[in-house]
Each structure stands twice: as C-alpha cells, then as structure tokens.
Design an enzyme around this catalytic site. Structure first.
Site, mmCIF file in Angstrom:
data_model
loop_
_atom_site.group_PDB
_atom_site.id
_atom_site.type_symbol
_atom_site.label_atom_id
_atom_site.label_comp_id
_atom_site.label_asym_id
_atom_site.label_seq_id
_atom_site.Cartn_x
_atom_site.Cartn_y
_atom_site.Cartn_z
ATOM 1 N N HIS A 177 90.310 32.105 5.152
ATOM 2 C CA HIS A 177 90.011 33.185 5.926
ATOM 3 C C HIS A 177 90.969 34.216 5.395
ATOM 4 C CE1 HIS A 177 92.149 31.838 9.529
ATOM 5 N NE2 HIS A 177 92.995 32.532 8.793
ATOM 6 N N ASN A 229 91.053 27.641 5.617
ATOM 7 C CA ASN A 229 89.671 27.635 5.312
ATOM 8 C C ASN A 229 89.265 28.790 4.511
ATOM 9 O OD1 ASN A 229 89.905 29.746 7.102
ATOM 10 N ND2 ASN A 229 88.546 28.805 8.876
ATOM 11 N N ASP A 273 94.492 42.794 12.169
ATOM 12 C CA ASP A 273 93.673 42.246 13.206
ATOM 13 C C ASP A 273 94.518 42.107 14.511
ATOM 14 O OD1 ASP A 273 95.190 40.485 11.886
ATOM 15 O OD2 ASP A 273 93.692 38.967 11.655
ATOM 16 N N GLU A 300 86.208 34.440 9.173
ATOM 17 C CA GLU A 300 86.111 33.140 8.840
ATOM 18 C C GLU A 300 84.940 32.656 7.966
ATOM 19 O OE1 GLU A 300 88.528 31.150 10.182
ATOM 20 O OE2 GLU A 300 89.117 32.150 11.912
HETATM 21 C C1 F6R Z 1 97.080 37.607 10.001
HETATM 22 C C2 F6R Z 1 95.909 37.544 9.636
HETATM 23 C C3 F6R Z 1 95.489 35.721 9.092
HETATM 24 C C4 F6R Z 1 96.758 35.212 8.044
HETATM 25 C C5 F6R Z 1 96.139 33.591 7.965
HETATM 26 C C6 F6R Z 1 97.564 32.772 7.314
HETATM 27 O O1 F6R Z 1 97.048 38.995 10.470
HETATM 28 O O2 F6R Z 1 94.891 37.923 9.358
HETATM 29 O O3 F6R Z 1 94.312 35.774 8.036
HETATM 30 O O4 F6R Z 1 97.037 35.906 7.052
HETATM 31 O O5 F6R Z 1 95.610 32.830 8.737
HETATM 32 O O6 F6R Z 1 98.325 32.724 8.281
HETATM 33 P P1 F6R Z 1 99.779 31.928 7.841
HETATM 34 O O7 F6R Z 1 100.227 33.186 7.000
HETATM 35 O O8 F6R Z 1 100.399 32.030 9.289
HETATM 36 O O9 F6R Z 1 99.453 30.756 7.310
#
Ligand code: F6R
Length: 243
Positions: free
Chosen positions: A138, A136, A67, A143
């Site tokens: 995701h 959450n 992303d 989301e």
């Molecule tokens: C990152 C992404 C997100 C993260 C998720 C966890 O490219 O797509 O889905 O993997 O938000 O984030 P952290 O690792 O910072 O807890």
C-alpha cells in the site's frame, strides 16, 4: 525508476533528506507531499538538523500530507497531524497554516475528500511526494484492491493494517476503522515521487513493486508508470530485488 541503495536506515534517511533539500533549495516555494510512519522519521530528523545549521529554509514551503485517520482530532497523539507537528513542523520554520493534513474531524467523507483535492489543486500540485511502502504494497492508505482509486477518498482499514497499527494504541478497539487518503491518481499526479523503504521484511514486496506486474493488488506497482520516481532503499529492503 532511479534506485539508490543505502547501507542502512540512517543512510537511507540521509539520502532521502538530500533529495528533499535539493527540492527546497531549487524551488523555495515548492509543495512537498509528506508521509507519516516509521520510514520518514529519520529523514525528518536529518532535515531538522540541516535547518538548525542554517542550511535549509522552509519559510515558503507548502506541505500536503498523504492521509489522516477519520475521527481523530489533530491533538490526539495518534493522529497524523500530531505526528507531523511533533516530528517535523514544530522544529523548522514552515508556516503551520501552509501545512495540510486531511481533516479527520470532518464527519462527511465526501466533503473532507473534495476539500482536500481542492487544496492540492489550489497549491498548484505536489512537486515532490515522499512515500513509505506498506507490507502489502500500500501507499497512503490505498490498500490492495480490484482497481486503483483515483482521488482522495475514505477507506475502511484492512484487518492487517489495523493489526499493524494497534501497537500505537491502548487497545485494538481504539484503532480507527477508517481514514481519509490521497488516491493513487492524486499520488501519481505529483511531479516527482520519492519512495523510501527499509528492512528485510519489505524485501519481497519491494521486488514486486519494482519488477512485478502493475496491478491494484500491489498498489505501489503503479509507480512503474510514473516518469520521475526515485527509490531510496537500504540493502536489506533491496535484498530480493532481482535487477
Ligand atoms: C503514511 C502512509 C503509509 C506508510 C506505510 C509504511 O502516511 O501513508 O502508507 O507510509 O504504511 O509505514 P512505515 O513507514 O511505518 O513502515
């Protein structure tokens, strides 16, 4: 699902890096799906260390990230392109032209997303997709929702994600409101998936992902249907997992 319990973040990172190295060694021209965020930083550091020792060669690897924020140029230090250059690509011998992140500067979402799906298709598909897990549930920027989005698409970030990400920006107003992300279908089409999870604050959601019902309200729960998923999580993150 294959679940590996790690002692802590460092151990999780080393185990995850081992799985990624095995992929690169077994298939030197593989396509790695990569993620940003705090979860993979230690994994990337370990991969860099092994590369510097001469144990890994990224010269034929292609990478495709999950992303990118819409509207941020690659040289903005909060863009995911910048994160990847800084945390991995600048330190190993991957060819930069073979590293892909959605084009945050493409103003037309349809164009940006279709172009990204085309890149994935032309690459032959992702061999190993690395994922982090949002609080959450995701994955990517998918989301909780009423349905599973299929392909790469433009999302409006939820208030909770904007809130969680504001720590990286000068003010909450600077947090981009939209992002381009691989869809759940895109993620599920990877041949193998590796999800890394660390910390007690992710324990409840990780239990739902592994043991709960498969629902778009917990986007990562769909991984239960993928034939080749490895979870590497530390003890704290696995503390609420019942089996
Ligand atoms: C990152 C992404 C997100 C993260 C998720 C966890 O490219 O797509 O889905 O993997 O938000 O984030 P952290 O690792 O910072 O807890």
């Amino acid at each position: 699902m294959q679940i590996y319990k790690a002692k802590d973040y460092q151990d999780m990172s080393r185990k995850a890096a081992n799985i990624i190295s095995a992929q690169v060694i077994l298939k030197p021209d593989c396509v790695l799906g990569l993620a940003t965020g705090s979860s993979p930083v230690g994994t990337y550091q370990q991969l860099i260390e092994w590369y510097k020792k001469g144990d890994l060669d990224f010269s034929r690897v292609t990478s495709i990230n999950l992303d990118e924020y819409r509207g941020l140029p690659g040289d903005n230090d909060q863009s995911y392109r910048y994160f990847m250059n800084h945390n991995l690509f600048d330190h190993v011998n991957i060819r930069k032209e073979c590293t892909y992140v959605p084009d945050g500067l493409e103003p037309d979402p349809q164009k940006a997303c279709a172009a990204y799906e085309e890149i994935i298709r032309k690459s032959g598909g992702v061999d190993l997709q690395l994922l982090g897990l949002g609080h959450n549930g995701h994955i990517g920027f998918n989301e909780p929702a009423d349905s599973f989005p299929k392909e790469t698409h433009c999302v409006d970030l939820t208030e909770s994600t904007i809130e969680a990400n504001k720590r990286f920006f000068a003010s909450i107003d600077d947090v981009p409101r939209q992002a381009y992300t691989m869809g759940i279908g895109t993620i599920m089409s990877a041949k193998k998936i590796l999800i890394i999870v660390s910390g007690a604050d992710k324990a409840e959601i990780l239990n739902k992902v592994i043991n709960g019902p498969i629902t778009p309200q917990v986007p990562a729960s769909i991984l239960q249907l993928h034939p080749d998923v490895t979870v590497v999580a530390d003890e704290a993150a696995l503390s609420a997992v019942t089996c």
